[in-house]
Enzyme design. Structure first.
Site, mmCIF file in Angstrom:
data_model
loop_
_atom_site.group_PDB
_atom_site.id
_atom_site.type_symbol
_atom_site.label_atom_id
_atom_site.label_comp_id
_atom_site.label_asym_id
_atom_site.label_seq_id
_atom_site.Cartn_x
_atom_site.Cartn_y
_atom_site.Cartn_z
ATOM 1 N N GLU A 133 10.024 18.514 7.812
ATOM 2 C CA GLU A 133 9.386 18.178 6.547
ATOM 3 C C GLU A 133 10.020 18.944 5.389
ATOM 4 O OE1 GLU A 133 5.205 17.516 8.898
ATOM 5 O OE2 GLU A 133 5.167 17.319 6.741
ATOM 6 N N ASP B 60 -2.743 10.918 5.771
ATOM 7 C CA ASP B 60 -1.832 11.900 6.368
ATOM 8 C C ASP B 60 -2.338 13.307 6.074
ATOM 9 O OD1 ASP B 60 1.787 12.478 6.154
ATOM 10 O OD2 ASP B 60 0.218 13.299 7.432
#
Ligand code: GLC
Length: 611
Positions: free
Chosen positions: A528, A332
């Site tokens: 996020e 990621d």
């Protein structure tokens, strides 16, 4: 005055000397690390490129679609150089590719749009042209291996203005309806394929435990079984490459443990013993693999002092061996390079741990340089290189990327089609959770005399969509096609009903009191760690609007548009009804469908909400 300075002076001279040395050494080390990170990374020059489609003249077996895929993979793998194999392991954000021909010059395996990585113009045609551009650049290489272009589609092909924006997963979790989730995924992939994109970085299979986390709304909730069932359905519905993420334990980080100085819990430490980690977080990945998931994304979290991308036990022993995962592991964002200050050591650690494709996402020339050195030195074995490359090629062949008609002309009108919007509207209806309903306030009559509507999220598609909508952090306001919750209410009521809207709740004190006051409030978009919040609650302004509207209404309905439970304990005593709408997306009329009784409330809380 016993300031710190006075206390310092009272220390003995030797202690002051030692303290001074320690401080100097600390500054020195910090300076060296800072300077080291500024040093330009060594760069690989790339390799020869050919005339476009030159490779097709070879008639090599890997190009023969009548042959079994395994045979085609073996033939291609045996023809590839070490550098060409390394290139397949690189996933690069499209804004980092300054010369499109570098796609062939470095044989890049994947290109992606970090969310908001849009074309100019940012239109469906612009997206199709951009993706086709990178794909055609891959055909100047010696073997013509097609790229995988990846995007986030956690609530539709939501990068693209005009696409259908589905409810975020937290709302789908509230539906507990695998068939609906399957159809949502199918509609999403239909809109992706209209822009020739074959790779989705979804579904999110995190099992959320702390709703203060800014990514709560990206999950199906906190029940592992629901996450597993709906995650598998999403994979089964997606007719492009799905990505089960974020492996493993990314929903159970500890508050305050983030490795990112801007965040509190996102990218933090998962403090679970192995049994709890496995029993809570592995079932959704097991189900997704059974459903056909062929890529798994390693998370940015840490477990037992190791970054997930460095954890060979979880990535290789558990995922690839115990679960027999045959696809590829992708890291990621910049996560691999957070393993060590040394990029070389980071890459060696991650690849040997089981990462097959590295989301760089920036510097592919240094990646090639370090990886070539690592394979030459044996720090990364040829066997491991071949295993990673094989996994990636297998997926590309299975997707038909080597055989598809690259001159196709997809039908862009499927983006935001009425059929897909109808699925999204159904998902909105089924996601609504009735938190409170005193005196059977709901469902409302469509023919009451007067309704007043107020609130920051009543007429705002950006608020009802949340982040990961055109921009990473979302777009507050009405910038994309869709139906606001207010518009849905107006369309639902009878012609005889007087309906007045005022966002701030400023309704004339002399005017007739409303039979019903509806206030739509909640959270501004966030993505996020930027959404990590110690006390998720309604803002002071929202509470004021509720009070002002209540003063002008016989009964009050509060609709909360949020990515997670908001603290309304002790505040809702004189609110007659409260509805959790989560982040419904572009089809806000789904709220009115249930509010006025055309459909029942069926949504169930996907996470605990204390009232
Ligand atoms: C982000 C997210 C991940 C997303 C990826 C690509 O950092 O953690 O969920 O798929 O980057 O945008």
């Amino acid at each position: 005055m016993h300031s710190t300075f006075m206390r310092f002076l009272q220390l003995s001279k030797s202690k002051i000397f030692i303290l001074t040395i320690l401080i100097a050494v600390g500054i020195g080390i910090g300076g060296i690390i800072f300077l080291y990170k500024q040093l330009p990374s060594p760069q690989h020059p790339g390799f020869e490129i050919y005339a476009q489609d030159e490779f097709r003249k070879s008639n090599y077996p890997y190009l023969d679609k009548s042959l079994p895929i395994d045979q085609r993979v073996d033939d291609l793998l045996n023809r590839m150089t070490t550098d060409e194999k390394i290139g397949q392991m690189a996933l690069v954000e499209k804004n980092s590719i300054h010369d499109p021909l570098d796609v062939s010059r470095y044989g890049l395996g994947g290109v992606m749009s970090g969310f908001g990585g849009k074309p100019e113009p940012n239109t469906p045609q612009g997206w199709l042209d951009m993706v086709n551009g990178f794909e055609s650049s891959a055909r100047y290489s010696r073997l013509g291996i097609p790229i995988l272009y990846g995007v986030d589609t956690n609530h539709g092909h939501s990068n693209v203005p005009g696409a259908t924006i589905f409810p975020h997963f937290i709302g789908l979790g509230a539906t507990s309806d695998p068939d609906l989730v399957r159809r949502t995924a199918q509609a999403t992939s239909e809109e992706m394929l209209a822009t020739n994109i074959y790779w989705s970085f979804s579904p999110n299979l995190d099992v959320v435990s702390d709703i203060r986390w800014g990514r709560t709304y990206e999950t199906f909730g906190s029940d592992p079984n629901t996450v597993a069932e709906l995650g598998k359905a999403y994979v089964e519905g997606l007719s492009v490459l799905s990505t089960a993420k974020h492996y493993l334990g990314n929903g159970s980080m500890e508050w305050g443990s983030s490795k990112n100085i801007n965040f509190a819990i996102d990218q933090g430490v998962t403090r679970l013993d192995e049994d709890t980690l496995i029993s809570t977080h592995l079932p959704p990945f097991k189900a997704a693999i059974e459903g056909g998931a062929k890529s798994v994304m390693a998370g940015l979290n840490t477990w037992e002092d190791k970054k997930m991308a460095a954890n060979s036990y979880l990535l290789t022993d558990v995922l690839k061996k115990e679960l027999n995962f045959q696809g590829f592991v992708v890291s990621d964002w910049y996560g691999v390079y957070e393993i060590s200050i040394s990029k070389y050591k980071s890459l060696v650690t991650a690849v040997n741990a089981g990462v097959d494709m590295i989301m760089l996402p920036f510097d592919y020339k240094s990646f090639m340089y370090y990886m070539e050195k690592a394979v030459q030195s044996g720090d990364i074995s040829e066997e491991r290189l071949n295993d990673a490359t094989r996994r990636i090629l297998l997926v590309k062949f299975e997707l038909g990327l080597f055989d598809r008609d690259v001159s196709n002309n997809p039908d862009l009108s499927v983006l935001g089609s009425q059929a897909n919007r109808d699925i999204a509207r159904e998902a909105v209806r089924k996601s609504l959770v009735l938190l409170k309903n005193t005196g059977e306030t709901l469902p409302l009559s469509k023919s009451v005399d007067r309704i007043v509507v107020a609130g920051s999220a009543a007429d705002n598609i950006g608020r009802q969509s949340g982040a990961w909508t055109v921009e990473w952090q979302g777009i507050d306001g009405n910038w994309i096609p869709g139906t606001t919750i207010l518009a849905g209410i107006k369309a639902a009521v009878s012609d005889s009903t007087d309906i007045e809207y005022n966002e701030a709740g400023n309704f004339s004190a002399s005017g007739k009191r409303a039979d019903i006051g509806i206030v739509v409030v909640g959270e501004k978009p966030y993505a996020e760690g930027w959404g990590d919040l110690a006390h998720p609650a309604l803002s002071k302004d929202d509470l004021e609007v509720i009070e002002k509207t209540k003063a002008r209404s016989e009964k009050l309905v509060v609709i909360i548009v949020s990515g997670r439970p908001l603290d309304i304990k002790g505040l809702h005593n004189d609110w007659n009804a409260v509805v959790a709408a989560w982040l419904p997306g572009s089809e806000g009329q789904g709220v009115a469908d249930v509010l006025f009784g055309d459909y029942p409330f069926t949504g169930k809380l996907p996470v605990t909400w204390e009232l």
